[in-house]
Design a protein around this motif. Structure first.
Motif, PDB file in Angstrom:
ATOM      1  N   VAL A 117       0.794  -0.744  -0.085  1.00  0.00           N
ATOM      2  CA  VAL A 117      -0.128   0.146  -0.151  1.00  0.00           C
ATOM      3  C   VAL A 117       0.656   1.237   0.051  1.00  0.00           C
ATOM      4  O   VAL A 117       1.793   1.661   0.801  1.00  0.00           O
ATOM      5  CB  VAL A 117      -1.298   0.059   0.794  1.00  0.00           C
ATOM      6  CG1 VAL A 117      -1.697   1.272   1.519  1.00  0.00           C
ATOM      7  CG2 VAL A 117      -1.672  -1.445   0.965  1.00  0.00           C
ATOM      8  N   TYR A 158      -1.404  -7.271  -0.863  1.00  0.00           N
ATOM      9  CA  TYR A 158      -2.303  -6.730  -0.536  1.00  0.00           C
ATOM     10  C   TYR A 158      -3.993  -7.796   0.029  1.00  0.00           C
ATOM     11  O   TYR A 158      -3.926  -7.499   1.661  1.00  0.00           O
ATOM     12  CB  TYR A 158      -3.229  -5.544  -0.366  1.00  0.00           C
ATOM     13  CG  TYR A 158      -4.822  -4.955  -0.563  1.00  0.00           C
ATOM     14  CD1 TYR A 158      -4.412  -3.665   0.661  1.00  0.00           C
ATOM     15  CD2 TYR A 158      -5.503  -6.136  -1.124  1.00  0.00           C
ATOM     16  CE1 TYR A 158      -5.915  -3.754   0.721  1.00  0.00           C
ATOM     17  CE2 TYR A 158      -6.942  -4.771  -0.756  1.00  0.00           C
ATOM     18  CZ  TYR A 158      -6.623  -3.880   0.350  1.00  0.00           C
ATOM     19  OH  TYR A 158      -7.952  -3.864   0.833  1.00  0.00           O
ATOM     20  N   HIS A 198      -4.659  -7.472   6.382  1.00  0.00           N
ATOM     21  CA  HIS A 198      -5.979  -7.051   5.508  1.00  0.00           C
ATOM     22  C   HIS A 198      -7.128  -8.012   6.343  1.00  0.00           C
ATOM     23  O   HIS A 198      -8.789  -7.992   6.574  1.00  0.00           O
ATOM     24  CB  HIS A 198      -5.558  -7.294   3.926  1.00  0.00           C
ATOM     25  CG  HIS A 198      -7.130  -7.790   3.143  1.00  0.00           C
ATOM     26  ND1 HIS A 198      -7.237  -8.996   2.523  1.00  0.00           N
ATOM     27  CD2 HIS A 198      -7.776  -6.587   2.719  1.00  0.00           C
ATOM     28  CE1 HIS A 198      -8.742  -8.619   1.608  1.00  0.00           C
ATOM     29  NE2 HIS A 198      -9.046  -7.360   1.975  1.00  0.00           N
TER      30      HIS A 198
END
Length: 136
Positions: free
Chosen positions: A36, A66, A72
């Motif tokens: 990110v 990600y 996540h």
């Protein structure tokens, strides 16, 4: 470059404390996932969703990183049970004709690792696994 967006409508009966935890988890994933490069998590205005998040990723390899990062996974585990509706979308300058199919394949592969998580997802639209070619 990929701008991966999420739009979230919170269930009316969701505990505000749990909602705050889930939003903190979204912010944390923006801070700790190396793929990110920038992010924003905040209120959505002008639509029928309560919250939105956008994560900037360099490419599809970063997208996969990600999706599979523990931060996540934590966001998904905290947030999915609180959602009434969810929409994911991607904006990219990658003009490959198969970009959408490749994103769908990544999403499908991600959810195949945890079918229970997919079962908990509210009805949604966008680049999520529900919109892959084999799942109308």
């Amino acid at each position: 470059m990929i701008y991966h967006g999420n739009r979230i409508k919170i269930r009316d009966d969701a505990d505000p404390g749990l909602v705050a935890q889930a939003l903190d988890a979204l912010r944390e994933q923006g801070r700790v996932i190396p793929a990110v490069t920038a992010f924003i998590v905040g209120r959505e205005y002008g639509g029928d969703f309560d919250w939105g998040a956008v994560f900037v990723l360099e490419d599809l390899d970063g997208y996969w990183e990600y999706l599979n990062h523990p931060a996540h996974a934590r966001s998904e585990r905290l947030g999915i049970p609180l959602m009434a509706r969810f929409e994911a979308y991607d904006i990219t300058d990658d003009d490959s004709p198969d970009f959408a199919a490749r994103v769908a394949a990544l999403q499908k592969r991600h959810y195949e690792t945890d079918p229970e998580l997919l079962a908990a997802m509210p009805s949604d639209t966008g680049t999520s696994v529900h919109r892959t070619p084999d799942k109308p």
